[in-house]
Write a protein that holds these residues in place. Structure first.
Motif, PDB file in Angstrom:
ATOM      1  N   LYS A  38       0.838  -1.214   0.000  1.00  0.00           N
ATOM      2  CA  LYS A  38       0.000   0.000   0.000  1.00  0.00           C
ATOM      3  C   LYS A  38       0.869   1.259   0.000  1.00  0.00           C
ATOM      4  O   LYS A  38       1.917   1.275   0.662  1.00  0.00           O
ATOM      5  CB  LYS A  38      -0.926   0.009   1.219  1.00  0.00           C
TER       6      LYS A  38
ATOM      7  N   SER B 192       4.973  -5.891  10.419  1.00  0.00           N
ATOM      8  CA  SER B 192       6.428  -5.685  10.552  1.00  0.00           C
ATOM      9  C   SER B 192       6.904  -5.689  12.006  1.00  0.00           C
ATOM     10  O   SER B 192       7.945  -6.257  12.319  1.00  0.00           O
ATOM     11  CB  SER B 192       6.831  -4.355   9.908  1.00  0.00           C
TER      12      SER B 192
ATOM     13  N   ARG C  71       6.334   4.132   5.123  1.00  0.00           N
ATOM     14  CA  ARG C  71       5.404   4.822   4.221  1.00  0.00           C
ATOM     15  C   ARG C  71       5.411   6.307   4.545  1.00  0.00           C
ATOM     16  O   ARG C  71       5.626   6.695   5.691  1.00  0.00           O
ATOM     17  CB  ARG C  71       3.991   4.259   4.381  1.00  0.00           C
TER      18      ARG C  71
HETATM   19  C1  PLP Z   1      -0.454  -1.578   6.654  1.00  0.00           C
HETATM   20  C2  PLP Z   1      -0.941  -2.884   7.177  1.00  0.00           C
HETATM   21  C3  PLP Z   1      -0.050  -3.934   7.452  1.00  0.00           C
HETATM   22  C4  PLP Z   1       1.460  -3.818   7.286  1.00  0.00           C
HETATM   23  O1  PLP Z   1       1.983  -2.932   8.218  1.00  0.00           O
HETATM   24  P1  PLP Z   1       3.587  -2.808   8.426  1.00  0.00           P
HETATM   25  O2  PLP Z   1       3.697  -2.348   9.828  1.00  0.00           O
HETATM   26  O3  PLP Z   1       4.057  -1.806   7.443  1.00  0.00           O
HETATM   27  O4  PLP Z   1       4.176  -4.132   8.214  1.00  0.00           O
HETATM   28  C5  PLP Z   1      -0.573  -5.136   7.878  1.00  0.00           C
HETATM   29  N1  PLP Z   1      -1.897  -5.313   8.056  1.00  0.00           N
HETATM   30  C6  PLP Z   1      -2.789  -4.335   7.805  1.00  0.00           C
HETATM   31  C7  PLP Z   1      -4.233  -4.614   8.018  1.00  0.00           C
HETATM   32  C8  PLP Z   1      -2.343  -3.087   7.363  1.00  0.00           C
HETATM   33  O5  PLP Z   1      -3.234  -2.121   7.126  1.00  0.00           O
END
Ligand code: PLP
Length: 225
Positions: free
Chosen positions: A26, A197, A221
């Motif tokens: 994303k 993460s 991001r």
């Molecule tokens: C953005 C998101 C993630 C990944 O998050 P990170 O901390 O960047 O790994 C995982 N699950 C959902 C539902 C998210 O919205």
């Protein structure tokens, strides 16, 4: 190069090599997704329908698209034809809409039920009572165009690793408990999507079968979504 190296570094830490890595792309540009694809990634996670719609036709056909975010009912129709797995089904109403859209196009759509496990108020998901109510509803039992493959949950955003572990363990217990119940044939408790993460190692120790990892692969991001 960095994405490939990040992927390798993340994979190396996995507590369970069978756990599926969903690369959460994303907000990231197509070139980043292509780099991950070239490094072997086929499962990509997005949380906005519009962004998914933009990226999907520009990536190879063998990509499996995971919708991981909160999904609005009026947008289900756009992704229904191709989405590989909808992780965030957080209400009976949404599940009914997915079933309806599946019926329209003659497709059985794979989903996970998102359970509310965090202490935070802001996270979406079913609580136990809501889930039990749905499971015993005849409208649920007669669904024909969804396949419930398991559960998904997000732990509280906290430094307290004991709390995170407790929340994941609670979800795993619900998952195991459901397995012992009589469930309709379209509901199979096979997948447990938990871990991002910051907490995927704990999630894997607690029995996760798929982790959704974004920033550890693609970098931070620019904006939080
Ligand atoms: C953005 C998101 C993630 C990944 O998050 P990170 O901390 O960047 O790994 C995982 N699950 C959902 C539902 C998210 O919205």
């Amino acid at each position: 190069m960095e994405i490939k190296a990040n992927l390798e570094a993340v994979k190396k830490t996995f507590k369970n090599s069978d756990c599926l890595l969903v690369a959460v792309s994303k907000t990231k540009p197509l070139e980043d997704l292509k780099e991950a694809y070239e490094a072997g990634i086929r499962d990509f996670g997005e949380n906005k329908v519009q962004e998914l719609q933009d990226k999907q036709p520009q990536m190879p056909d063998d990509v499996k698209w995971h919708m991981i975010g909160h999904l609005q009912r009026n947008k289900v129709k756009y992704i229904a034809p191709y989405v590989h797995l909808i992780h965030g089904v957080d209400s009976f109403k949404l599940l009914k809409e997915i079933d309806k859209q599946g019926a329209k196009i003659g497709r059985i759509i794979p989903v996970l039920l998102q359970m509310h496990i965090a202490e935070e108020e802001t996270k979406f998901g079913f609580d136990r009572t809501e889930l039990e109510a749905m499971l015993s509803d005849p409208d649920f039992q007669s669904m024909e165009h969804v396949e419930v493959k398991g559960l998904m949950g997000m732990a509280t955003f906290t430094e307290d690793t004991d709390q995170i572990r407790r929340e994941f363990r609670g979800l795993k217990n619900q998952f195991e408990e459901l397995k012992t119940q009589p469930l309709p044939s379209f509901m199979k408790m096979e997948e447990l999507s938990m871990g991002m993460s910051g907490d995927y190692l704990i999630a894997q120790e607690e029995g996760s079968t798929m982790v959704r990892i974004g920033s550890a692969i693609f970098g931070a991001r620019n904006y939080q979504v």
